[in-house]
Design an enzyme around this catalytic site. Structure first.
Site: not given
Length: 299
Positions: A146, A149
């Site tokens: 994450e 990202h």
């Protein structure tokens, strides 16, 4: 009820932003007696197309918290929350970004997501199920994915791509409607008429929108591979592979992520059916695991 309120609020914000922008730019109506004003049409479509994506981007953290019932950790209440906050801070530092907000959402499926309008004002959240069933090194790998990202600016890039595609969907739908109307007006016919024109626009937008969705889904799948690679770099290839394998074992559990956040979750994309894969935001987990193993082998 909350989703309906969010949907209405977002669309109202889009209309207000786009209307004010068009007024400030002094854009003339694109539909005129002698046909389409292409310059006005392109500006109109660009403003409305980008406004929807940008408003959603700027509201993404707030909408994510509301729709998933994510509780942001303002002050860790126990050792597990402290470890979670410290781990995200460490990974963010290694990735060269400002530490995102950290949250937990009440879903029993192992999942996580990242969102935010820029890499230094983001939110990373994990599900209760993920915290309960994964080992610390696997949770760290999911968090690293994450953070990848966020560091790669995927939220912003996806919003811009969606905005540009929205622009062309609206533009070409109206061009098609105008061409059909002009064709039907030959020999003094009345053409499509007001309702017919907008009916054609709606149908064309659906067709072009499906094509645009395939392009957006392709980019979304591409960025998943890139986030996996970032996760492997930050947390280790073995841990990232093990985390994806653990997620694969839970694919039969119902997805509790809202549709608007599916592309930002870590799990999805198990179908092997061609049409479903074309519109999937995530590659199959088997393909992602294979890509990581091949990358580790080459190194």
């Amino acid at each position: 009820m909350m989703r309906i309120i969010l949907f209405l609020a977002t669309n109202l914000a889009v209309v207000l932003v786009a209307s004010i922008t068009l007024r400030l730019l002094g854009v003339e109506p694109y539909l005129q007696a002698n046909g389409l004003n292409m310059n006005s049409l392109l500006i109109f479509c660009f403003v409305f197309g980008m406004a929807g994506s940008l408003v959603s981007l700027f509201l993404s953290k707030k909408m994510a918290k509301w729709s998933t019932k994510t509780q942001v950790i303002e002050q860790p209440r126990d050792a597990n929350e402290q470890w979670l906050v410290n781990t995200v801070a460490e990974l963010a530092r290694d990735a060269g970004i400002k530490t995102p907000q950290v949250g937990i959402f009440p879903a029993q499926q192992s999942n996580a997501f990242a969102t935010g309008w820029n890499k230094n004002d983001a939110l990373v959240a994990v599900s209760v199920g993920l915290l309960n069933r994964m080992r610390p090194e696997e949770i760290r790998a999911v968090l690293a994915h994450e953070i990848g990202h966020v560091a790669n600016g995927d939220m912003v890039t996806l919003a811009l791509i969606q905005g540009v595609l929205n622009t062309f969907v609206m533009f070409f739908a109206r061009v098609v409607a105008q061409l059909l109307d002009s064709f039907l007006r030959r020999d003094d016919n009345e053409g499509l008429g007001f309702m017919g024109y907008f009916a054609v626009v709606i149908v064309a937008e659906i067709v072009f929108g499906l094509i645009a969705s395939i392009i957006v889904a392709w980019f979304s799948r591409f960025r998943e591979y890139r986030a996996d690679a970032s996760g492997a770099k930050l947390a280790g290839s073995g841990a990232m592979i093990n985390a994806l394998a653990r997620l694969k074992a839970e694919t039969q559990m119902p997805n509790q992520m809202p549709d608007t956040l599916t592309a930002f979750g870590i799990t999805a994309g198990q179908s092997r059916k061609i049409m479903e894969r074309l519109f999937s935001s995530h590659p199959p987990l088997d393909d992602r695991i294979r890509a990581l193993k091949e990358s580790a082998y080459r190194q």
